[in-house]
Scaffold this active site. Structure first.
Site, PDB file in Angstrom:
ATOM      1  N   ARG A 264      55.789  67.167  23.298  1.00 58.11           N
ATOM      2  CA  ARG A 264      55.114  65.882  22.882  1.00 58.11           C
ATOM      3  C   ARG A 264      54.046  66.328  21.697  1.00 58.11           C
ATOM      4  O   ARG A 264      53.533  66.939  21.798  1.00 58.11           O
ATOM      5  CB  ARG A 264      54.335  65.341  24.234  1.00 58.11           C
ATOM      6  CG  ARG A 264      54.840  64.823  25.274  1.00 58.11           C
ATOM      7  CD  ARG A 264      55.867  63.480  25.028  1.00 58.11           C
ATOM      8  NE  ARG A 264      56.650  62.912  26.039  1.00 58.11           N
ATOM      9  CZ  ARG A 264      57.803  63.321  26.444  1.00 58.11           C
ATOM     10  NH1 ARG A 264      58.647  64.097  25.838  1.00 58.11           N
ATOM     11  NH2 ARG A 264      58.449  62.550  27.435  1.00 58.11           N
ATOM     12  N   GLU A 293      55.202  58.687  17.077  1.00 54.80           N
ATOM     13  CA  GLU A 293      56.542  58.907  16.352  1.00 54.80           C
ATOM     14  C   GLU A 293      57.232  57.304  16.269  1.00 54.80           C
ATOM     15  O   GLU A 293      56.609  56.578  17.106  1.00 54.80           O
ATOM     16  CB  GLU A 293      57.716  59.386  17.354  1.00 54.80           C
ATOM     17  CG  GLU A 293      57.336  60.850  17.354  1.00 54.80           C
ATOM     18  CD  GLU A 293      58.259  61.760  18.254  1.00 54.80           C
ATOM     19  OE1 GLU A 293      59.507  61.066  18.747  1.00 54.80           O
ATOM     20  OE2 GLU A 293      58.129  62.893  18.524  1.00 54.80           O
ATOM     21  N   HIS A 311      62.833  64.798  16.482  1.00 55.23           N
ATOM     22  CA  HIS A 311      63.049  64.626  18.156  1.00 55.23           C
ATOM     23  C   HIS A 311      64.613  64.589  18.373  1.00 55.23           C
ATOM     24  O   HIS A 311      65.085  63.621  19.042  1.00 55.23           O
ATOM     25  CB  HIS A 311      62.541  63.399  18.374  1.00 55.23           C
ATOM     26  CG  HIS A 311      62.147  63.458  19.661  1.00 55.23           C
ATOM     27  ND1 HIS A 311      60.914  62.619  20.343  1.00 55.23           N
ATOM     28  CD2 HIS A 311      62.570  64.100  20.883  1.00 55.23           C
ATOM     29  CE1 HIS A 311      60.903  62.944  21.608  1.00 55.23           C
ATOM     30  NE2 HIS A 311      61.647  63.769  22.080  1.00 55.23           N
TER      31      HIS A 311
END
Length: 345
Positions: A264, A293, A311
């Site tokens: 994360r 994000e 990601h």
């Protein structure tokens, strides 16, 4: 006011459903899909549910989810949707299950789900290999200056081989410190050993010998950092871990360490990592996740010694299909009165 993308999200999908006028069949349960899944999974969901979806594939804010998913018994989400108590209450009493296409679940208020009697499914196990592959991609590119090398060739700046050109760090006999030795962390360790790395790790508890596989256990994060030539962040997202890799802890790394994050983004203090990259305390970083994000801290883009990816840890056709089917199978088990292995709450 709804955006153009959001306004299309109420499209009712009736894929592969028998629509013969003479059929007398019970209406299918309503479900809402917040983000687009793979075609095979969407087709199957369309067979099983009266499925509405966000055709624009935009990140819907909580208020939009609460409005657009009215009447849905099942809410399909991903890690990009924040599902708190307000959303759940707005969708009750129809909503009985939230199914998230992710292993992490910090975007869902599990306590409120339990209080309201809403079940939550997630997708563990099936994405470990894909995430481990991305972890090694990030590690190799950070150590071997992948961004700079690619830019040199693409930009026409490469004048030919030179003995001191883009010297990086080799992996053999380095210490890889894995913060978070769950299924993904162990899959990373398996691959890292093949590159000659020595595995160290910190976990909430020590692994059984068969899972540890000779790795060195550290009972504190601080101890791990002092022994990590390369740090792999694979810990699960949790509020108490926010900013855990701060300036003080990053300073515990050996000079010239490499940092990789596939967990994360908010586990890392961006300002502290940027400073460490600029000073040389950290040689390079490979990042697949970011705080806030998709709004990446712009300072990373100005650094040559950071390899960035958007990601994509679980982004393979096989893995995303498997994640979707795990949710489908879990929902089917719940309807049969069973307790699936991927039930969180």
């Amino acid at each position: 006011m709804l955006s153009a993308a959001s306004s299309t999200s109420q499209t009712l999908i009736e894929k592969n459903a028998d629509q013969n006028a003479g059929d007398i069949t019970p209406p299918r349960e309503q479900a809402f899909l917040c983000r687009r899944f793979t075609p095979a999974v969407e087709d199957e969901l369309g067979r099983r549910y009266a499925l509405r979806l966000n055709t624009g594939d935009t990140i819907l804010p909580p208020g939009e989810i609460a409005r657009l998913a009215q009447g849905a018994g099942v809410l399909f989400v991903t890690a990009t949707e924040a599902i708190g108590a307000d959303v759940m209450r707005a969708l009750r009493p129809a909503l009985h299950t939230i199914a998230t296409l992710s292993v992490g679940h910090d975007h869902i208020d599990l306590a409120s789900a339990r209080e309201l009697g809403i079940r939550v499914l997630h997708t563990p196990d099936v994405l470990s290999d894909a995430c481990a592959e991305i972890a090694l991609m990030l590690l190799l590119n950070a150590c071997r200056r992948g961004f700079e090398a690619d830019r040199m060739v693409r930009g026409g700046q490469w004048a030919g081989w030179a003995p001191t050109q883009l010297l990086g760090k080799g992996l053999v006999d380095r210490r890889l410190g894995i913060f978070g030795m769950g299924r993904i962390g162990r899959a990373i360790a398996t691959r890292a050993r093949a590159f000659g790395l020595r595995i160290h790790y910190h976990n909430r508890s020590r692994l059984a010998p068969e899972h540890e596989a000779g790795a060195t256990y550290h009972d504190s994060l601080e101890s791990l950092l002092g022994s990590a030539d390369m740090l792999m962040i694979a810990a699960p997202g949790a509020p108490q871990l926010k900013g855990v890799l701060d300036r003080r802890r990053l300073a515990l790394l050996p000079q010239g360490a490499v940092v990789v994050n596939i967990s994360r983004g908010d586990l890392v203090d961006d300002g502290a990592l940027v400073e460490a990259l600029q000073s040389g305390q950290v040689f390079a970083a490979g990042l697949d996740v970011f705080a806030n994000e998709p709004r990446v801290d712009p300072r990373y883009r100005a650094l040559d010694n950071v390899f960035l990816s958007p990601h994509i840890g679980s982004a393979t056709h096989e893995t995303r299909d498997a994640m979707g089917w795990l949710l489908i199978d879990g929902l089917a088990a719940l309807r049969r009165g069973e307790t699936p292995g991927n039930l969180l709450a």
